[in-house]
Design a protein around this motif. Structure first.
Motif, PDB file in Angstrom:
ATOM      1  N   THR A   1       0.831  -1.200   0.000  1.00 36.49           N
ATOM      2  CA  THR A   1       0.000   0.000   0.000  1.00 36.49           C
ATOM      3  C   THR A   1       0.870   1.257   0.000  1.00 36.49           C
ATOM      4  O   THR A   1       0.597   2.207  -0.732  1.00 36.49           O
TER       5      THR A   1
ATOM      6  N   ASP B   1      -5.893  -0.943  -4.868  1.00 38.60           N
ATOM      7  CA  ASP B   1      -5.357  -1.488  -3.624  1.00 38.60           C
ATOM      8  C   ASP B   1      -6.301  -2.576  -3.128  1.00 38.60           C
ATOM      9  O   ASP B   1      -7.443  -2.293  -2.785  1.00 38.60           O
ATOM     10  N   GLU B   2      -5.824  -3.810  -3.119  1.00 36.08           N
ATOM     11  CA  GLU B   2      -6.610  -4.969  -2.661  1.00 36.08           C
ATOM     12  C   GLU B   2      -8.046  -4.961  -3.206  1.00 36.08           C
ATOM     13  O   GLU B   2      -9.004  -4.958  -2.436  1.00 36.08           O
TER      14      GLU B   2
ATOM     15  N   GLN C   1      -8.795   0.947  -1.290  1.00 33.25           N
ATOM     16  CA  GLN C   1      -9.338  -0.296  -0.735  1.00 33.25           C
ATOM     17  C   GLN C   1     -10.726  -0.055  -0.142  1.00 33.25           C
ATOM     18  O   GLN C   1     -11.610  -0.887  -0.240  1.00 33.25           O
TER      19      GLN C   1
END
Ligand SMILES: Nc1ncnc2c1ncn2[C@@H]1O[C@H](COP(=O)(O)OP(=O)(O)O)[C@@H](O)[C@H]1O
Ligand SMILES: [Mg+2]
Lengths: 219, 229
Positions: free
Chosen positions: B42, B171-172, B94
């Motif tokens: 991240t 992000d994820e 995320q």
């Protein structure tokens, strides 16, 4: 019969007292709320000098009675030369009320601004929004929603605080009641004025609920 | 190359998160950055999006220099330059970070309106087209709280795409999705890549990496290794 006389004296005095009560109420609110957003930002400033000065101002305003602040601003220049200016009665009232309420509102707004998720700022940043645009269009609308209940409480308190202006010899509705009560040696004017306060509060509660509901379009 | 990262380093205080990280990403490429939790994925993504300042190395996006090393110190682009660079790269957080007080359409239109990218009616038209492409028809007037996780994510993708970025970072992206929304998101990512947008996905979801990656970069113990598949 007696009660008629009381009302004959009380009603016109109450009506003119109401101008003061509502005048102080409205002007304080209209100036303090926007001003307090600025003060909250100063309080949160990274510049330690600015944030400490602002914190000191808020501390003094919240740490002393409004009644004392009224007296200080009106009479104080005789004794505290730094004030350097003799305020008129009404000027003193507006200055004291605005300074006092701005401090309370500023703390409410500071809490509100702090409650906004950093993700909102980060999303704004990666989208290329400027800092001022982010504050005005992304942060502040969300802050308004969270602070509304606390602001509402202060608004109701403000209505009742307007009675403190009697200390500077200005007649508002509570002082009107006192004059009538003294003249006729009766307690009833206080009861009528109590009802007037309740009426004002009832109207305000309705208005505040409306405003709160306006922010309920999202969660 | 739309992204060139060279010798990038980042520490928080005395803790070094990664060092000497270098990789390139080509137009339309799908690159996954994987690694265990806490490895700094991240943080790396945040550096590329200027949410975190790197302390060494250089980042070049579509020929524009975000930061570079100059006699031993890292130097970032000036504010105006940074604003142009920022529009070349988008990020899907995320937690999506949609603006909760704005409708889906307002979320999409806010940045292009502010940046005066196009006349308002054209901005609105491209918002509607994007919503259609991302299977969000009929949701334009909904508020984020009225949407499912997968829908919110697609709104966040659409919002980032409104600025026509050359690179889109995730992000994820699969962390909060069920099986069917996962399929949908990989389909969308492939579509965007086919349109020429470079995709960078940070994830620890190996199954998703196997499914979507054209290239995998592994971040481990503060440095990276690459494998082509
Ligand atoms: N703002 C910060 N300040 C200090 N340490 C941080 C900060 N952000 C992340 N870290 C630390 O950096 C490391 C990498 O975090 P992160 O990039 O979130 O990892 P990943 O995304 O790979 O799970 C973690 O040890 C985390 O605690
Ligand atoms: Mg992470």
């Amino acid at each position: 019969m007696m009660e008629m006389k009381v009302l004959n004296m009380l009603v016109p005095m109450t009506l003119s007292g109401l101008v003061t009560t509502l005048g102080v109420f409205i002007i304080t609110l209209v100036v303090s709320v926007p001003l307090s957003i600025v003060v909250a930002k100063l309080r949160m400033s990274k510049n330690l000098f600015v944030s400490n000065i602002t914190a000191a101002y808020i501390y003094v305003m919240r740490g002393t009675p409004l009644l004392l602040q009224l007296m200080f601003i009106f009479f104080g220049y005789h004794y505290v030369p730094v004030i350097g200016y003799a305020f008129g009665r009404y000027q003193a009232i507006f200055v004291a009320f605005i300074l006092n309420y701005t401090a309370y509102f500023a703390e409410i707004f500071r809490g509100g601004i702090n409650s906004i998720d950093v993700g909102q700022y980060e999303a704004s940043k990666v989208l290329g929004l400027s800092k001022s645009h982010t504050f005005m269009k992304i942060v502040l609308p969300q802050v308004m929603k969270t602070v509304m209940p606390s602001v509402g409480n202060e608004v109701i308190t403000l209505v009742k605080d307007t009675s403190l202006v009697y200390i500077l010899g200005v007649t508002e509705i509570l002082k009107a009641a006192k004059a009538v009560s003294n003249t006729y040696a009766t307690f009833s004017p206080y009861i009528y004025i109590g009802l007037v306060y309740l009426l004002i509060t009832a109207v305000l509660t309705k208005v505040l609920n409306k405003v709160e509901n306006k922010f309920n379009y999202y969660r | 190359m739309v992204l060139k990262v060279k010798d990038l380093g980042k520490s928080f205080g005395k803790t070094s998160i990664f060092k000497q990280v270098s990789f390139d990403v080509d137009k339309g490429e799908i690159v996954c950055i994987k690694g265990k939790s806490g490895e700094g994925k991240t943080t790396l993504l945040r550096c590329i999006n200027d949410l975190e300042k790197a302390d060494a190395g250089s980042i070049e996006i579509n020929g524009l220099i975000m930061c570079k090393e100059e006699n031993g110190h890292i130097k970032y682009a000036a504010k105006d330059e940074m604003l142009s660079i920022r529009q070349e790269i988008g990020l899907v957080f995320q937690s999506y970070n949609l603006f909760p007080h704005m409708t889906v359409k307002e979320n999409l239109m806010e940045a292009p309106l502010f940046l005066k990218k196009m006349p308002k009616n054209q901005i609105e038209q491209s918002a509607m087209e994007l919503l259609n492409q991302l299977e969000l028809d009929g949701k334009e007037n909904s508020y984020p709280y009225q949407l499912s996780g997968g829908q919110k994510q697609r709104v966040a993708i659409a919002r980032a795409c409104m600025l026509n970025p050359s690179i889109l970072c995730f992000d994820e992206p699969t962390s909060a999705l069920d099986e069917s929304t996962r399929m949908q998101i990989s389909k969308i990512i492939r579509q965007l890549s086919a349109q020429g947008i470079a995709i960078i996905i940070v994830t620890h979801d190996n199954a998703f990496v196997d499914e979507i990656a054209q290239r995998v970069i592994t971040l481990s113990k503060g440095s990276i290794s690459e494998k082509l598949i």
